[in-house]
Design an enzyme around this catalytic site. Sequence first.
Site, short mmCIF file in Angstrom:
data_model
loop_
_atom_site.label_atom_id
_atom_site.label_comp_id
_atom_site.label_asym_id
_atom_site.label_seq_id
_atom_site.Cartn_x
_atom_site.Cartn_y
_atom_site.Cartn_z
N ARG A 1 13.16 57.16 -15.49
CA ARG A 1 13.08 58.62 -15.35
C ARG A 1 11.65 59.14 -15.25
O ARG A 1 11.35 60.05 -14.49
CB ARG A 1 13.77 59.25 -16.57
CG ARG A 1 13.62 60.76 -16.72
CD ARG A 1 14.31 61.19 -18.02
NE ARG A 1 14.01 62.55 -18.41
CZ ARG A 1 14.76 63.62 -18.15
NH1 ARG A 1 15.86 63.49 -17.43
NH2 ARG A 1 14.42 64.83 -18.58
N ARG B 1 8.63 67.93 -18.65
CA ARG B 1 8.36 68.42 -20.00
C ARG B 1 6.85 68.60 -20.20
O ARG B 1 6.42 68.95 -21.29
CB ARG B 1 8.87 67.43 -21.06
CG ARG B 1 10.36 67.14 -21.02
CD ARG B 1 11.20 68.35 -21.36
NE ARG B 1 12.61 68.01 -21.44
CZ ARG B 1 13.43 67.94 -20.40
NH1 ARG B 1 12.97 68.20 -19.18
NH2 ARG B 1 14.71 67.63 -20.56
N GLU C 1 20.48 71.51 -9.82
CA GLU C 1 21.00 70.19 -10.18
C GLU C 1 22.12 69.89 -9.19
O GLU C 1 23.16 70.55 -9.19
CB GLU C 1 21.55 70.19 -11.61
CG GLU C 1 20.52 70.43 -12.70
CD GLU C 1 19.78 69.17 -13.11
OE1 GLU C 1 20.03 68.10 -12.52
OE2 GLU C 1 18.93 69.27 -14.02
N HIS D 1 16.80 68.81 -8.67
CA HIS D 1 17.14 67.70 -9.56
C HIS D 1 18.57 67.24 -9.26
O HIS D 1 19.27 67.79 -8.43
CB HIS D 1 17.09 68.16 -11.02
CG HIS D 1 15.74 68.58 -11.50
ND1 HIS D 1 15.03 67.88 -12.44
CD2 HIS D 1 14.96 69.66 -11.20
CE1 HIS D 1 13.88 68.48 -12.70
NE2 HIS D 1 13.82 69.57 -11.96
N GLU E 1 16.56 60.20 -9.83
CA GLU E 1 17.36 61.21 -9.13
C GLU E 1 17.16 61.09 -7.61
O GLU E 1 16.60 61.96 -6.95
CB GLU E 1 17.01 62.60 -9.67
CG GLU E 1 17.37 62.72 -11.14
CD GLU E 1 16.89 63.99 -11.83
OE1 GLU E 1 16.39 64.90 -11.13
OE2 GLU E 1 16.98 64.07 -13.07
N TYR F 1 21.88 65.67 -12.09
CA TYR F 1 23.10 66.03 -11.41
C TYR F 1 23.82 67.07 -12.23
O TYR F 1 23.42 67.38 -13.36
CB TYR F 1 23.98 64.80 -11.18
CG TYR F 1 24.44 64.09 -12.45
CD1 TYR F 1 25.73 64.31 -12.95
CD2 TYR F 1 23.60 63.23 -13.13
CE1 TYR F 1 26.15 63.66 -14.09
CE2 TYR F 1 24.02 62.59 -14.28
CZ TYR F 1 25.29 62.81 -14.76
OH TYR F 1 25.70 62.17 -15.91
N TYR G 1 20.92 73.10 -22.00
CA TYR G 1 20.18 72.83 -23.23
C TYR G 1 18.78 73.38 -23.06
O TYR G 1 18.31 73.55 -21.94
CB TYR G 1 20.11 71.31 -23.49
CG TYR G 1 19.66 70.53 -22.28
CD1 TYR G 1 18.31 70.35 -22.00
CD2 TYR G 1 20.58 69.99 -21.39
CE1 TYR G 1 17.89 69.66 -20.88
CE2 TYR G 1 20.17 69.30 -20.26
CZ TYR G 1 18.82 69.13 -20.02
OH TYR G 1 18.41 68.45 -18.90
#
Length: 423
Positions: free
Chosen positions: A235, A253, A380, A305, A179, A307, A357
Amino acid sequence: MFIKLLAFSIFISVNIYAEKISYNGYRLIRITPTTENHIQLLDSWEDNPNFDVWNRIKTVGEIVDVVLSPSAFEKYEPLFKLANLKYTILNENIQNILDAEESSMRRNAQNRNIVGKYSRYPEIVNFINNIVFDNPDIASSYSAGNAKTYENRELKVLVLKTSTSVKSVWLDCGIHAREWVSVATCVYFIDRLIKDFRNGDQMATNLLGYYEFHILPIVNPDGYEYSHSTSRLWRKNRRPNSGSSCVGTDLNRNYGYQWMVAGASNNPCSDTFAGPSADSEVETKAVEKAINDKLGNWDAFITIHSYGNFWMVPWGWGKPQIPDYNDLYAISKIGADALKSVYGTKYSIGSPANLLYAAAGGSFDWTYGIAKIKYSIALELRPGQGEADYTFGFVLPEDRVPSVGEETYIGLKTMIDAIRNLK
């Protein structure tokens, strides 16, 4: 100082383009799930390292963009047809957009000013050091957690404050390596806030008169450098995983609040691998320590972040509404409206679990749930769905960076000032 910077810039311009993994023949495809069975099927594939989901799996009727290698496309295309899962090919060869991005960066490589560019980690560290040197009255820096990453990089935090600053704001970028526009936006924010303050801008003066800003432009420096040098779409971080040949943990996470409850994987090969345990990663611990060192003094925590054009508030881990939702929504709307006033860019406001999500182990869930920072916000950035640039995804052309930086700066500055005015 100038001679050192010049020599450093020449070194970077020569070495910035190491040989990279080719994405020649990789396709960007758009899948439209029309049944719950489709959603379950996509969920089952998401952990596969050859099924690179760019915008996450949501619900029936919501598009899912996925990058597939030539061999992966051969594997999944018959499965799409078997399941009657509709898809369209948005880009037959994403290496083309990576080549265009690299070409634009080559053209700018001789420009020593890194603001508005996709700069490398050493350049950004040098940028912070120069700011501290040139602005000793308002700038200082420290290494978050006094720790080094697996590849021996520090998490360099810039502090901007005045003698009257009493409360604190945290801003970080680049938790996910690919990103790049996130990292560039933190750099833009730093540069613009200092310039506005020096030029007597009233809002900037008020902000630095009340807040000390802690800005970490790259939360994930190892992964970020790897995405520049080797694999553009990387990532995670770069720490090896015991018992697996797959490298890296998804740092967003890994935070120890509702860890692994949803939207995270225990598969080390997955892009959303949550780590072997909560708070297992050096980068996670370093940010938590920096927050804990000033616990009770933070008015806001903001993580950036890309996008999708989303202005998000907790929770990420699930759909229950936080007690402060209305307050966070109202303050976010002030920021999103200010951002929109610059170039007309529209942001959706809400929680990740409802807008996108469920994803547990995120940093702003931890700061809201554990560190008790009420105004914990995640953005984002561009491109957003429906925009001409949307199919660029993470590979937004470098010439868009100044516009993204400007609108984000105006939005965040206005939101933070609104928080200040609540006092």
